[in-house]
Design a protein around this motif. Sequence first.
Motif, PDB file in Angstrom:
ATOM      1  N   TYR A 186       0.837  -1.207   0.000  1.00 16.36           N
ATOM      2  CA  TYR A 186       0.000   0.000   0.000  1.00 16.36           C
ATOM      3  C   TYR A 186       0.871   1.257   0.000  1.00 16.36           C
ATOM      4  O   TYR A 186       0.663   2.176  -0.801  1.00 16.36           O
ATOM      5  CB  TYR A 186      -0.912  -0.006   1.233  1.00 16.36           C
ATOM      6  CG  TYR A 186      -1.766   1.237   1.363  1.00 16.36           C
ATOM      7  CD1 TYR A 186      -3.024   1.303   0.774  1.00 16.36           C
ATOM      8  CD2 TYR A 186      -1.298   2.351   2.067  1.00 16.36           C
ATOM      9  CE1 TYR A 186      -3.798   2.456   0.888  1.00 16.36           C
ATOM     10  CE2 TYR A 186      -2.064   3.492   2.185  1.00 16.36           C
ATOM     11  CZ  TYR A 186      -3.318   3.543   1.584  1.00 16.36           C
ATOM     12  OH  TYR A 186      -4.076   4.690   1.689  1.00 16.36           O
ATOM     13  N   MET A 187       1.851   1.285   0.877  1.00 16.80           N
ATOM     14  CA  MET A 187       2.705   2.462   0.967  1.00 16.80           C
ATOM     15  C   MET A 187       3.562   2.639  -0.281  1.00 16.80           C
ATOM     16  O   MET A 187       3.803   3.766  -0.732  1.00 16.80           O
ATOM     17  CB  MET A 187       3.586   2.378   2.208  1.00 16.80           C
ATOM     18  CG  MET A 187       2.825   2.550   3.519  1.00 16.80           C
ATOM     19  SD  MET A 187       1.814   4.065   3.563  1.00 16.80           S
ATOM     20  CE  MET A 187       3.043   5.332   3.241  1.00 16.80           C
ATOM     21  N   ALA A 194       1.301   4.174  -2.926  1.00 13.76           N
ATOM     22  CA  ALA A 194       0.985   5.571  -2.625  1.00 13.76           C
ATOM     23  C   ALA A 194       2.174   6.486  -2.895  1.00 13.76           C
ATOM     24  O   ALA A 194       2.025   7.571  -3.479  1.00 13.76           O
ATOM     25  CB  ALA A 194       0.546   5.693  -1.162  1.00 13.76           C
ATOM     26  N   GLY A 251      -3.048   1.781  -2.553  1.00 16.55           N
ATOM     27  CA  GLY A 251      -2.219   2.943  -2.270  1.00 16.55           C
ATOM     28  C   GLY A 251      -2.245   3.964  -3.388  1.00 16.55           C
ATOM     29  O   GLY A 251      -2.380   5.177  -3.146  1.00 16.55           O
ATOM     30  N   THR A 287      -5.546   5.773  -3.485  1.00 17.73           N
ATOM     31  CA  THR A 287      -5.639   6.803  -2.445  1.00 17.73           C
ATOM     32  C   THR A 287      -5.002   8.104  -2.917  1.00 17.73           C
ATOM     33  O   THR A 287      -5.592   9.195  -2.781  1.00 17.73           O
ATOM     34  CB  THR A 287      -4.942   6.328  -1.161  1.00 17.73           C
ATOM     35  OG1 THR A 287      -5.578   5.134  -0.687  1.00 17.73           O
ATOM     36  CG2 THR A 287      -5.003   7.399  -0.077  1.00 17.73           C
TER      37      THR A 287
END
Length: 279
Positions: free
Chosen positions: A33-34, A37, A115, A118
């Motif tokens: 996810y990170m 992102a 990510g 987002t």
Amino acid sequence: MAYLAPSEFVTKMVDAGESKIFMSTRDTVIRAYMAGAILALAAWFAITINVQTGNILIGALLFPVGFCMLNLLGFDLLTGVFVLTPLAWLNRRSGVTIGGVLRNWGLVFLGNFAGALTTAFLMAFVTTFGFTQSPDKVGAVIGNIGEARTLGYASHGAAGMVTLFFRGVLCNWMVSTGVVGAMISTTVPGKVIAMWMPILVFFYMVFEHSVVNMFLFPAGLMLHAPFSIMDYFIWNEIPTVLGNLVGGLAFTGLTLYATHVMTAPKRELASPAPRRIAA
């Protein structure tokens, strides 16, 4: 800059692949996810530079900052695990199965997508003041990218699909080389320099990166660009993922593994024949 020999850093690649396969679901998804992102933020940053300066080389020179950040923080991109995890299986590491490799790929795909999505929402919100007005120049450019790199390929039919696939192959040849670059030095400056070079090549050459596209195309859809979700998946994301898999594994993972781990026997020099002395 402490440089590791190829035989050393390729062993680290196999070790990293094994570690990722056995990582917990929670940690795998959080790290993915990170990574999604941060890479999406870097793409937004680079496009902003391109719009403001009118020089795409400057954006390409600075885009790798996101890739370096996520790798130094230990986060995972789909393009990276495509290369690393199969090597642990090929090396017959204990407990490593094809199922484990595929599980890792699936979790990293989902985490990267979440990510990037987002960041795409944040970008769309910021560039439209909460969707209350038309996007600014940066938002408009991002929307145009989505249209050009879906409907643009579709307009060429099968040739467009093959071109898209090959751009995915070329992309992960470079990006996976950047992943390896993080392992060839024991110092931060050495890692950054080794990662920076191939990522610059990929971005400037406008190759297709599946995770960057997880940001660009959903962002375009949020900004009402004239293409559909099916256009995005069929005429970009799916062929790009397949191209990234082939390019990273064939040009980086397997070649390094074949010649630095599964090395062929060295040729022994034959002893010179004894010289005869005339009677």
